[in-house]
Each structure stands twice: as structure tokens, then as C-alpha cells.
Design an enzyme around this catalytic site. Sequence first.
Site, PDB file in Angstrom:
ATOM      1  N   PHE A 258     -59.081  -3.436  23.593  1.00  0.00           N
ATOM      2  CA  PHE A 258     -58.792  -3.924  22.251  1.00  0.00           C
ATOM      3  C   PHE A 258     -58.563  -5.431  22.290  1.00  0.00           C
ATOM      4  CE2 PHE A 258     -54.727  -2.942  24.200  1.00  0.00           C
ATOM      5  CZ  PHE A 258     -53.915  -3.995  23.826  1.00  0.00           C
ATOM      6  N   CYS A 259     -58.644  -6.043  21.109  1.00  0.00           N
ATOM      7  CA  CYS A 259     -58.394  -7.476  20.950  1.00  0.00           C
ATOM      8  C   CYS A 259     -57.972  -7.718  19.503  1.00  0.00           C
ATOM      9  CB  CYS A 259     -59.632  -8.289  21.313  1.00  0.00           C
ATOM     10  SG  CYS A 259     -61.080  -7.894  20.299  1.00  0.00           S
ATOM     11  N   THR A 260     -57.897  -8.959  19.083  1.00  0.00           N
ATOM     12  CA  THR A 260     -57.354  -9.281  17.759  1.00  0.00           C
ATOM     13  C   THR A 260     -58.181  -8.687  16.624  1.00  0.00           C
ATOM     14  OG1 THR A 260     -56.506 -11.355  18.661  1.00  0.00           O
ATOM     15  CG2 THR A 260     -56.572 -11.151  16.259  1.00  0.00           C
TER      16      THR A 260
END
Length: 316
Positions: free
Chosen positions: A189-191
Site C-alpha cells: 500500500f501507499c498514499t
Amino acid sequence: MSTGMTETNSPYKVAALYHFAVVDDPADLRPDIADVCKSNGLMGTILLAPEGINGTVAGTPDGIDKTIAYLKSLPQFTGLEVKYSAATEMPFLRMKVRLKKEIVTMGVDGIDAARAKGEYVDPLAWNEMIGDPDTIVIDTRNAYEVAIGTFEGAINPDTETFRDFPTWFDDFAKNLRKDTGEQPKIAMFCTGGIRCEKATAYVKAQGFDDVHHLKGGILKYLENVPEEDSSWNGDCFLFDQRVAVGHGLKESDYGQCYACRMPLNAEERASDKYVHGESCPHCFDTKTAEQRERYRERQRQVNQAAQEGRKHLGSR
């Protein structure tokens, strides 16, 4: 339908957008996209590259809606991923549409996120995915972002930039291959979804097949998953004047150190080692006198611009 506009009285709508696609003519697209953004009064940055589009723009709700509708009308970007939020002040100073080699810089040739990425996981199914003890959960963001919030049980690669991720994963993967003969399940996951989507393409290129990523990223999760059901701890760092948001995409009480980029809470901003525009508790003992003077001069310019009623281009 929810737009993520949690502050209904806020005058500005912010759109974080991206889409991996095969773009044969980014230079040809640039002038028309720039004209549409400017005619609708938007500010922010859009990147165009052979691998797709990426950007964050802000403007009136009508201006944003018209621009997004135009982008989605282009055949390359019909699957455009967009996350909306609100801002009480314009978070950007100008509008730029730039041509780049990559829309998110990994620095590895041949990674095809348009056609060889991992499987999307809907935000409402994410808790079940990462709650599986056999799932390896990886935060693909930088260390200073992870410092103020992440998902329970996620691995922090402790990287300074996204360029560091391939080297970190290559080393991490040695243990994965050594400890198990079966394919591990990997969830990243990331922003906003773009870095982890490209990271899945890299991981798959290294021979791992059971690879997943959070669709829409942390922002979409915080928008759609109620706080009482959340597996997220802390706040989510942003690359604009809001600095960070929490559940419901509400702005958090964070500032940022312009010397080392670390997000700062109220206690850190109250420290004797925090000097606005110059230093903070994280970097106070690591910067040279020359560096401090450079930051000090920059802050003088910001203050002078404020006194004259104008914005300094490097200010937040």
C-alpha cells in the site's frame, strides 16, 4: 455518491489522480491538458509519461469536475483513479503539466505497471487481506511518511525515496525464497495507490505471483472505512500544504520541517530545537552551519514575501 469533500464549506476541491497506461504521445497531449486545467482555474502539477499520468490539482468544485471529465474522455485515461478531498486554502501556487520519463520514479527500466501489475484490493476488503497471518504487508512509502501512520503489522522498508524500494525488496526477497518453497501472499500500500501499484509490477517481475495492492491507497481507505472498523494507526502524510489527513480525510494538526521534510506534531513544534523554516528535533544536530544559514535565508525570503502580500514559490 461520496466525493471525499468532508468539509462542505471549503472553497477548494483537491483531486489526486493517476493511471498507468501505454501513452505513445505524451508530448502531444500536454498542451491540451494544460489549456483545460488553466481555463478551469486549477493549480497543481500533472505529470505525463509513456507509462501514464499522475498529479494533484486543486480548484473550485466545478473546475475540478470539468477537468476530470475531460481527462476521462481521453482514450488512454478512461480508467483514471481519482481521490477527492477539500482544502480551506489553495494548496498550490501555480499550474504545471510536465513531461517525465516515469510518472512515479523507480529508476528501473522495463517495469510495465500498465499491463503487469498485481491484483487490486478494495478498501472494504483490505482489513481481511492484511488480517491474514500468512499475508506479508509492505508499506511502500518513505520513512518520514511511515513515521506518523501506517497499518497494523505492516513492514517498513525504511527507505528515503521510492528509488530505494527495488534494492530493499531484492534483499528482503532472499529471505522469502529461503524460508518457504511456496509463493507468499504479498500486499502493498501507499498514499494514493500509484507507488504500490508500480511496486507490485516490480515484485511480479522478480518472480512473485500472489501480489496485491490497496486500490486507491490509504486515502481511499480513510475515506471509505469507518474509524471504528479501521486497521490504520495515526495520520497519512501528504505532499502539499495540508501536510497530513486522518480518517474521513480531515486535515490533521501537523506541520513540516523544511530542512529534513519530517512531519511534526504539536509537541515537536514546541521544542527548543524547532525553528520554523530551519530545523526540528529530528535534524537539529545533523545540519551544518552552512545548511542552517541557507534555510534561514530562504525563510527570510518567505517572510518578506508575506509582508508584501505575495506568496513565495517555495513556501507552504
